[in-house]
Scaffold this motif. Sequence first.
Motif, PDB file in Angstrom:
ATOM      1  N   HIS A 229      24.334  41.899  87.146  1.00  0.00           N
ATOM      2  CA  HIS A 229      24.661  40.956  86.313  1.00  0.00           C
ATOM      3  C   HIS A 229      25.478  41.192  85.046  1.00  0.00           C
ATOM      4  O   HIS A 229      25.271  42.212  84.652  1.00  0.00           O
ATOM      5  N   VAL A 230      26.154  40.447  84.824  1.00  0.00           N
ATOM      6  CA  VAL A 230      26.932  40.523  83.361  1.00  0.00           C
ATOM      7  C   VAL A 230      27.288  39.332  82.495  1.00  0.00           C
ATOM      8  O   VAL A 230      27.713  38.401  82.993  1.00  0.00           O
ATOM      9  N   ALA A 231      26.868  39.368  81.311  1.00  0.00           N
ATOM     10  CA  ALA A 231      27.218  38.358  80.177  1.00  0.00           C
ATOM     11  C   ALA A 231      27.205  37.047  80.790  1.00  0.00           C
ATOM     12  O   ALA A 231      28.007  35.980  81.028  1.00  0.00           O
ATOM     13  N   GLU A 232      26.014  36.450  81.163  1.00  0.00           N
ATOM     14  CA  GLU A 232      25.623  35.133  81.457  1.00  0.00           C
ATOM     15  C   GLU A 232      25.422  34.261  80.359  1.00  0.00           C
ATOM     16  O   GLU A 232      25.574  32.894  80.863  1.00  0.00           O
ATOM     17  N   ASN A 233      24.917  34.560  79.160  1.00  0.00           N
ATOM     18  CA  ASN A 233      24.904  33.715  77.967  1.00  0.00           C
ATOM     19  C   ASN A 233      25.024  34.466  76.933  1.00  0.00           C
ATOM     20  O   ASN A 233      24.815  35.657  76.949  1.00  0.00           O
ATOM     21  N   THR A 234      25.072  33.799  75.733  1.00  0.00           N
ATOM     22  CA  THR A 234      25.330  34.446  74.309  1.00  0.00           C
ATOM     23  C   THR A 234      23.927  35.019  73.932  1.00  0.00           C
ATOM     24  O   THR A 234      24.164  36.335  73.611  1.00  0.00           O
ATOM     25  N   ASP A 235      22.961  34.505  74.095  1.00  0.00           N
ATOM     26  CA  ASP A 235      21.658  35.307  73.740  1.00  0.00           C
ATOM     27  C   ASP A 235      21.571  36.588  74.525  1.00  0.00           C
ATOM     28  O   ASP A 235      21.220  37.714  73.757  1.00  0.00           O
ATOM     29  N   GLU A 236      21.906  36.593  75.787  1.00  0.00           N
ATOM     30  CA  GLU A 236      21.753  38.052  76.594  1.00  0.00           C
ATOM     31  C   GLU A 236      22.853  39.004  75.935  1.00  0.00           C
ATOM     32  O   GLU A 236      22.556  40.155  75.740  1.00  0.00           O
ATOM     33  N   ILE A 237      24.095  38.628  75.637  1.00  0.00           N
ATOM     34  CA  ILE A 237      25.116  39.512  75.341  1.00  0.00           C
ATOM     35  C   ILE A 237      24.605  40.159  73.805  1.00  0.00           C
ATOM     36  O   ILE A 237      24.674  41.253  73.687  1.00  0.00           O
ATOM     37  N   LYS A 238      24.169  39.301  72.953  1.00  0.00           N
ATOM     38  CA  LYS A 238      23.582  39.800  71.832  1.00  0.00           C
ATOM     39  C   LYS A 238      22.281  40.828  71.942  1.00  0.00           C
ATOM     40  O   LYS A 238      22.377  41.915  71.406  1.00  0.00           O
ATOM     41  N   TRP A 239      21.554  40.333  72.831  1.00  0.00           N
ATOM     42  CA  TRP A 239      20.647  41.406  73.184  1.00  0.00           C
ATOM     43  C   TRP A 239      20.920  42.841  73.794  1.00  0.00           C
ATOM     44  O   TRP A 239      20.658  43.812  73.360  1.00  0.00           O
TER      45      TRP A 239
END
Length: 265
Positions: A229-239
Amino acid sequence: MTQTAYRAQLLTFREDPAHAADGAVYEADGLLIVEDGKVVAAGAYASIRDKLSPDATVHTMRDKLIVPGFIDSHIHYPQTDMIASPAPGLLPWLNTYTFPTERGFENPQISRETASFFIDELLACGTTTALVYCTVHKQSADAFFTESEARNTRMIAGKVLMDRNCPEFLRDTAQSGYDDSEELIARWHGRGRQHYALTPRFAPTSTEAQLEACGVLAQKHQDVFIQSHVAENTDEIKWVESLFPGHRSYLDIYDHYNLLRRRAV
């Protein structure tokens, strides 16, 4: 050779119809000829009826439409019983629903029963091929491939790799993930219609050591698939950015570990 034929409407695709005006091919009066389980001819009835053998069994179903089997390029079979569970975002959804549900797949019977139901549901919708996530448990992949092989469906699947940022009961290690994946590749990849996919769940749940080990397997087995998976939402991207400093992008992490190549999804 025994021939079975179907006289019906046919719809197939020579190219992506979104990019080619003649990509879709439709025959209002078509013929599909099958020998020993394989399509040997398909087209307008008038143009290929001469290819029928004298003893062919012809099924006439002029009011039906025959299409190639559908392909699902991303699906999780262990999530069958929790589809549409509500959550404010990806990460709480994983912790509240997904991880507790996947714990049960340590039990081979649960894996078999869910895989059986899941594949039957795919077939009921006309889906004959899918790119499928199992759980971290090796037996979940064995159960899935066993059920797929019994139905002669073409499936691409893999045991999830996950050695951090997840519950202890779903955690493997860089070494055990490598060993389990190697064993499953040897047992299932290229066996009939079954294919294996190396499956790091997503970058945050794998250590650098695990991603590196996965990259080694990818280099060793050039014809296996890779899925993540990649870049599903902004919180995940920051993490991800905090876990992997110094990378140009989320996708660059996978590239760094040699996980971007043909057959990577």
